[in-house]
Motif scaffolding. Structure first.
Motif, PDB file in Angstrom:
ATOM      1  N   GLN A  33       3.331   0.559  12.602  1.00  0.00           N
ATOM      2  CA  GLN A  33       2.276  -0.421  12.846  1.00  0.00           C
ATOM      3  C   GLN A  33       0.991   0.268  13.293  1.00  0.00           C
ATOM      4  O   GLN A  33      -0.095  -0.123  12.884  1.00  0.00           O
ATOM      5  N   LEU A  41       0.896  -1.149   0.000  1.00  0.00           N
ATOM      6  CA  LEU A  41       0.000   0.000   0.000  1.00  0.00           C
ATOM      7  C   LEU A  41       0.938   1.202   0.000  1.00  0.00           C
ATOM      8  O   LEU A  41       1.754   1.352   0.917  1.00  0.00           O
ATOM      9  N   LEU A  57      -9.548   2.536   3.157  1.00  0.00           N
ATOM     10  CA  LEU A  57      -9.111   1.399   2.352  1.00  0.00           C
ATOM     11  C   LEU A  57     -10.256   0.492   1.939  1.00  0.00           C
ATOM     12  O   LEU A  57     -10.028  -0.575   1.368  1.00  0.00           O
ATOM     13  N   GLN A  58     -11.461   0.870   2.221  1.00  0.00           N
ATOM     14  CA  GLN A  58     -12.623   0.035   1.872  1.00  0.00           C
ATOM     15  C   GLN A  58     -12.989   0.149   0.416  1.00  0.00           C
ATOM     16  O   GLN A  58     -12.755   1.004  -0.289  1.00  0.00           O
ATOM     17  N   LYS A 117      -6.095   0.344   8.155  1.00  0.00           N
ATOM     18  CA  LYS A 117      -6.861  -0.876   7.879  1.00  0.00           C
ATOM     19  C   LYS A 117      -8.249  -0.832   8.492  1.00  0.00           C
ATOM     20  O   LYS A 117      -9.196  -1.378   7.921  1.00  0.00           O
ATOM     21  N   SER A 118      -8.387  -0.172   9.650  1.00  0.00           N
ATOM     22  CA  SER A 118      -9.685  -0.127  10.310  1.00  0.00           C
ATOM     23  C   SER A 118     -10.522   1.071   9.861  1.00  0.00           C
ATOM     24  O   SER A 118     -11.663   1.232  10.291  1.00  0.00           O
ATOM     25  N   PHE A 173      -0.599   1.883  10.219  1.00  0.00           N
ATOM     26  CA  PHE A 173      -1.158   0.846   9.350  1.00  0.00           C
ATOM     27  C   PHE A 173      -2.439   0.272   9.949  1.00  0.00           C
ATOM     28  O   PHE A 173      -3.423   0.048   9.225  1.00  0.00           O
ATOM     29  N   ALA A 174      -2.445   0.028  11.246  1.00  0.00           N
ATOM     30  CA  ALA A 174      -3.650  -0.486  11.907  1.00  0.00           C
ATOM     31  C   ALA A 174      -4.793   0.520  11.775  1.00  0.00           C
ATOM     32  O   ALA A 174      -5.941   0.134  11.514  1.00  0.00           O
ATOM     33  N   MET A 196       1.841  -5.486   2.446  1.00  0.00           N
ATOM     34  CA  MET A 196       0.525  -6.048   2.767  1.00  0.00           C
ATOM     35  C   MET A 196       0.498  -7.572   2.825  1.00  0.00           C
ATOM     36  O   MET A 196      -0.441  -8.137   3.370  1.00  0.00           O
TER      37      MET A 196
END
Length: 193
Positions: free
Chosen positions: A180, A141, A192-193, A187-188, A183-184, A164
């Motif tokens: 991290q 990403l 990125l959906q 992702k949440s 990135f977390a 990824m």
């Protein structure tokens, strides 16, 4: 006379063997060695995933097409010969465009703040702010913005690209906790959906 020729032949053979050994040692132990140099840089850092996403002009998921050694090196020097800038242009196979103009992803070359060049003392790998190069075959990403030359560059240094698929173990770098966390958060999020 025959004894003198044998002695001369033996001395020449020994000299050639020493030259060969010294040349081999230089080539394998010095010329092909890699010395890492880390350089600090002025850049805008984004401490959160939201800030990183908001300030990126282009966000993609993709993989480098070539091994690092086969990529295009950008190297410029000052008039006195000192190194001015070094970077690597990495061609990306874009799998998905998350943000930005999709037409810009055709033949996308990403400016990475790292490069390797040859000297008589060996190879020198210069990385800005501990940046590690993306690996061929690994999926990332990547957060990009255009630099002053109109080229897409990774923003936020090491925390501007995220492996990824878990195939790049160097990707977390020195500040792995902060990376991290970003990135977390990404992702949440809905980004990125």
């Amino acid at each position: 006379m025959l004894m003198l020729l044998k002695k001369r032949s033996t001395i020449i053979s020994l000299i050639l063997a020493v030259i060969f050994a010294a040349s081999s040692y230089y080539y394998f132990a010095i010329y092909n060695s890699v010395r890492d140099l880390y350089v600090s840089s002025d850049y805008i850092g984004y401490p959160t995933g939201k800030a990183l996403f908001s300030n990126a002009e282009l966000v993609v998921v993709g993989s480098p097409l070539k091994d690092f050694e086969d990529r295009e090196l950008h190297l410029s020097r000052f008039s006195n010969g000192a190194l001015e800038d070094i970077a690597t242009f990495t061609e990306i196979d874009v799998e998905k465009v998350i943000k930005g103009p999709e037409e810009d992803t055709t033949n996308l070359k990403v400016y990475e703040p790292i490069g390797v060049y040859q000297t008589f003392k060996g190879k020198e790998r210069i990385a800005f702010e501990g940046y590690t190069a993306m690996k061929k075959g690994s999926k990332y990403l990547i957060f990009l913005s255009k630099n002053t030359y109109g080229q897409y560059s990774v923003i936020n240094m090491q925390s501007g690209k995220f492996n990824m698929d878990g195939t790049d173990h160097e990707d977390m770098g020195e500040d792995s906790h902060n990376k991290q966390r970003i990135f977390a958060e990404l992702k949440s999020s809905e980004y990125l959906q």
